[in-house]
Design an enzyme around this catalytic site. Structure first.
Site, PDB file in Angstrom:
ATOM      1  N   ASP A  15       0.766  -1.150  -0.055  1.00  0.00           N
ATOM      2  CA  ASP A  15      -0.146   0.133   0.054  1.00  0.00           C
ATOM      3  C   ASP A  15       0.895   1.227   0.238  1.00  0.00           C
ATOM      4  O   ASP A  15       2.183   1.179  -0.026  1.00  0.00           O
ATOM      5  CB  ASP A  15      -1.049   0.148   1.124  1.00  0.00           C
ATOM      6  CG  ASP A  15      -0.323   0.154   2.420  1.00  0.00           C
ATOM      7  OD1 ASP A  15       1.116   0.018   2.569  1.00  0.00           O
ATOM      8  OD2 ASP A  15      -0.814  -0.002   3.348  1.00  0.00           O
ATOM      9  N   ASP A  65      -8.013  -7.756  -0.280  1.00  0.00           N
ATOM     10  CA  ASP A  65      -6.961  -7.946   0.548  1.00  0.00           C
ATOM     11  C   ASP A  65      -7.888  -7.719   2.071  1.00  0.00           C
ATOM     12  O   ASP A  65      -8.762  -6.815   2.015  1.00  0.00           O
ATOM     13  CB  ASP A  65      -5.970  -7.159   0.807  1.00  0.00           C
ATOM     14  CG  ASP A  65      -6.073  -5.526   1.219  1.00  0.00           C
ATOM     15  OD1 ASP A  65      -6.689  -4.999   0.471  1.00  0.00           O
ATOM     16  OD2 ASP A  65      -5.693  -5.255   2.535  1.00  0.00           O
ATOM     17  N   CYS A 110     -14.281 -28.642   5.327  1.00  0.00           N
ATOM     18  CA  CYS A 110     -12.959 -27.859   5.173  1.00  0.00           C
ATOM     19  C   CYS A 110     -11.760 -29.104   5.026  1.00  0.00           C
ATOM     20  O   CYS A 110     -11.656 -29.978   5.826  1.00  0.00           O
ATOM     21  CB  CYS A 110     -12.539 -26.957   6.031  1.00  0.00           C
ATOM     22  SG  CYS A 110     -10.981 -25.921   6.002  1.00  0.00           S
ATOM     23  N   CYS A 115      -8.544 -28.257   5.091  1.00  0.00           N
ATOM     24  CA  CYS A 115      -7.254 -27.689   5.585  1.00  0.00           C
ATOM     25  C   CYS A 115      -6.631 -28.513   6.519  1.00  0.00           C
ATOM     26  O   CYS A 115      -7.260 -29.373   7.105  1.00  0.00           O
ATOM     27  CB  CYS A 115      -7.402 -26.126   6.132  1.00  0.00           C
ATOM     28  SG  CYS A 115      -8.020 -26.269   7.883  1.00  0.00           S
ATOM     29  N   CYS A 167      -8.491 -28.520  10.254  1.00  0.00           N
ATOM     30  CA  CYS A 167      -9.601 -29.212  10.009  1.00  0.00           C
ATOM     31  C   CYS A 167      -9.297 -30.791   9.829  1.00  0.00           C
ATOM     32  O   CYS A 167     -10.294 -31.708  10.232  1.00  0.00           O
ATOM     33  CB  CYS A 167     -10.642 -28.840   9.159  1.00  0.00           C
ATOM     34  SG  CYS A 167     -11.181 -27.227   9.574  1.00  0.00           S
ATOM     35  N   HIS A 212      -6.643 -22.260   8.863  1.00  0.00           N
ATOM     36  CA  HIS A 212      -8.216 -22.582   8.616  1.00  0.00           C
ATOM     37  C   HIS A 212      -8.839 -21.071   7.925  1.00  0.00           C
ATOM     38  O   HIS A 212      -9.536 -21.414   7.041  1.00  0.00           O
ATOM     39  CB  HIS A 212      -8.850 -23.006   9.937  1.00  0.00           C
ATOM     40  CG  HIS A 212     -10.501 -22.875   9.433  1.00  0.00           C
ATOM     41  ND1 HIS A 212     -10.912 -23.951   8.848  1.00  0.00           N
ATOM     42  CD2 HIS A 212     -11.158 -21.943   9.689  1.00  0.00           C
ATOM     43  CE1 HIS A 212     -12.094 -23.679   8.717  1.00  0.00           C
ATOM     44  NE2 HIS A 212     -12.650 -22.319   9.237  1.00  0.00           N
TER      45      HIS A 212
HETATM   46 ZN   LIG Z   1     -10.302 -25.867   8.079  1.00  0.00          ZN
END
Ligand SMILES: [Zn+2]
Length: 370
Positions: A93, A265, A303, A305, A308, A334
Site C-alpha cells: 500500500d 485484501d 474444510c 485444511c 480441520c 483454517h
Molecule cells: Zn479448516
C-alpha cells in the site's frame, strides 16, 4: 516470463469475471484474496504454509516497513521478496491509510503529510514522491498511489481530499522510475456518487495498469458500498484489474465479485484467528466458547485444511485457554484456507457460467451458524 502487467480476461459471467494478471513474480489468477503481511510477515504462519494454502499474492504495509526496519535496509538486503522469503507477487500500500489513521499525530498539506511515528514519536514526512521512493525500495510487484482516505460521510472533507488524491496520483506517476512494478491508481469519494464518478473518470484518464477502489468498508452501510461498487464498475476499463481495498469477509468477497472486483485484501482472517474466531462459509465460530470444550468435531467438516483434517474444536479450545501459540497458527491456516478456497470455487463458478447459482446458494447458508 511476461512482465508487462497485462490483464487477460478469461471468462465473464454477469459483472463477475476471471482473469490473469501477469507480474514479474508470476501470474495472478483473479478474482483473488490476498492475505495481509503488515510487517513483512503474515502473522503466525510461514511462507511455506502460505504457499501450501495456495496463496499467490501477499500485501505488505509501506508505513510500517518504512518506520521499521526501514525501506533502505530492505533494499540493501535484496528487496522485500528476498527479505521475507516470498517468491510470488507482493503488493504494497502507499502508507496513506495508516498515516491518515494517526488522527492527532499528523498534519496534512497540499504537498504531503507530516506525522509522528507510533513507535518512537519521531517526526516524518511522506509526499507522493516519497511514497513511491519507499515502495521502489521495497520492490513489490504492485504498488499503490499515495491517496487520502476521508471519512465516508464528510462531503466537504471528501471534496478537498479528492483534489489532493488526484494531484498526488499524477505526481506518483511522474515519480515512478522502475518498470518492473505496476502502479495502481486509487478512486476515492466517500459515499458520494458524483465524487466517485469524478474520481473514476479522472484516475482512469491517467492510464494506470490497475485501479483500486479505496475508502469503502470504513463505516458506510453495505447498501452504500454496493451502490458505489456498481457505479465505479461501469466506469472502469474492462481490461484492467480492479482492487477493492481492505474488504474480506466471505460475503463481502462474493458480493464484490458480483460487482466486478478482481482483487481483495483484508486483515480479517488473520486478526480473527488471533482472537480465537474461525471463519466458515456459514459465518463465525468463537472457539473460546465453553460449548466447544469437549467437541470432537473439526471447525468445519467440509474444510480440507491441515487444521480441520487433524484437530478437534476441543483441542483448539484447549490451546486457546492454555495461551499456546499454536492456536493462532492453526486458526490462521483454517481462516485463510476458507477464503482462498472460496475464491477458487468462485473462479470455477464464473468459468462455468454458474456465478449466480453459486452466490445464491452461498447467501442461503451465510450466517446461519450465528
Ligand atoms: Zn479448516
Amino acid at each position: 516470463m511476461n512482465t508487462s502487467f497485462e490483464f487477460d480476461l478469461t471468462a465473464q459471467d454477469g459483472r463477475a469475471r476471471t482473469g490473469i494478471f501477469h507480474t514479474p513474480h508470476g501470474d495472478l489468477h483473479t478474482p483473488l484474496f490476498a492475505p495481509v503481511g503488515t510487517q513483512a510477515t503474515v502473522k503466525s504462519v510461514t511462507p511455506a504454509q502460505l504457499e501450501e494454502l495456495g496463496t499467490n499474492l501477499i500485501l505488505a504495509n509501506t508505513y510500517h516497513l518504512y518506520l521499521r526496519p526501514g525501506d533502505e535496509l530492505i533494499a540493501r538486503i535484496g528487496g522485500l521478496h528476498q527479505f521475507m522469503h516470498w517468491d510470488m507477487p507482493i503488493l504494497t500500500d502507499s502508507g496513506g491509510f495508516q498515516v491518515f489513521s494517526l488522527a492527532d499525530n499528523r498534519k496534512i498539506d497540499h504537498d504531503g503529510v507530516t506525522f509522528k511515528s507510533h513507535i518512537d514519536g519521531s517526526t516524518h514526512r511522506i509526499t507522493p514522491e516519497k511514497s513511491i521512493a519507499i515502495q521502489e525500495n521495497l520492490g513489490a510487484d504492485i504498488i499503490m498511489a499515495f491517496d487520502e482516505c476521508a471519512p465516508p460521510y464528510d462531503l466537504f472533507y471528501n471534496e478537498r481530499a479528492l483534489e489532493r488524491t488526484h494531484t498526488w496520483a499524477e505526481r506518483c506517476l511522474k515519480a515512478k522510475t522502475r518498470s518492473d512494478q505496476a502502479l495502481f491508481g486509487i478512486i476515492q469519494g466517500g459515499v458520494y456518487p458524483e465524487l466517485r464518478q469524478r474520481s473514476a473518470e479522472f484516475i482512469t484518464s491517467l492510464g494506470f495498469p490497475g485501479y483500486a477502489i479505496g475508502g469503502l468498508s470504513v463505516g458506510e452501510t453495505k447498501g452504500e458500498t454496493y451502490t458505489i461498487l456498481e457505479l465505479v464498475d461501469a466506469l472502469l476499463p474492462q481490461d484492467k484489474p480492479r482492487y477493492l481495498m481492505g474488504v474480506g469477509s466471505p460475503a463481502d468477497l462474493v458480493n464484490g465479485v458480483l460487482r466486478g472486483v478482481d482483487i481483495f485484501d483484508c486483515v480479517l482472517p488473520t486478526r480473527l484467528a488471533r482472537h480465537h474466531v474461525a471463519i466458515t462459509r456459514m459465518g463465525r465460530l468463537n472457539l473460546a466458547n465453553a460449548g466447544h470444550s469437549s467437541d470432537a468435531q473439526p471447525i468445519d467438516e467440509r474444510c480440507s485444511c491441515y487444521t480441520c483434517l487433524h484437530f478437534s474444536r476441543a483441542y483448539l479450545r484447549h490451546l486457546i485457554l492454555a495461551k499456546e501459540m499454536l492456536a493462532a497458527t492453526l486458526l490462521t491456516i483454517h481462516n485463510l484456507n476458507t477464503l482462498l478456497e472460496l475464491m477458487r470455487d468462485i473462479r470455477q463458478a464464473i468459468a462455468a457460467g454458474d456465478m449466480n447459482k453459486f452466490s445464491s446458494e452461498f447467501m442461503a447458508k451465510w450466517e446461519h451458524s450465528e
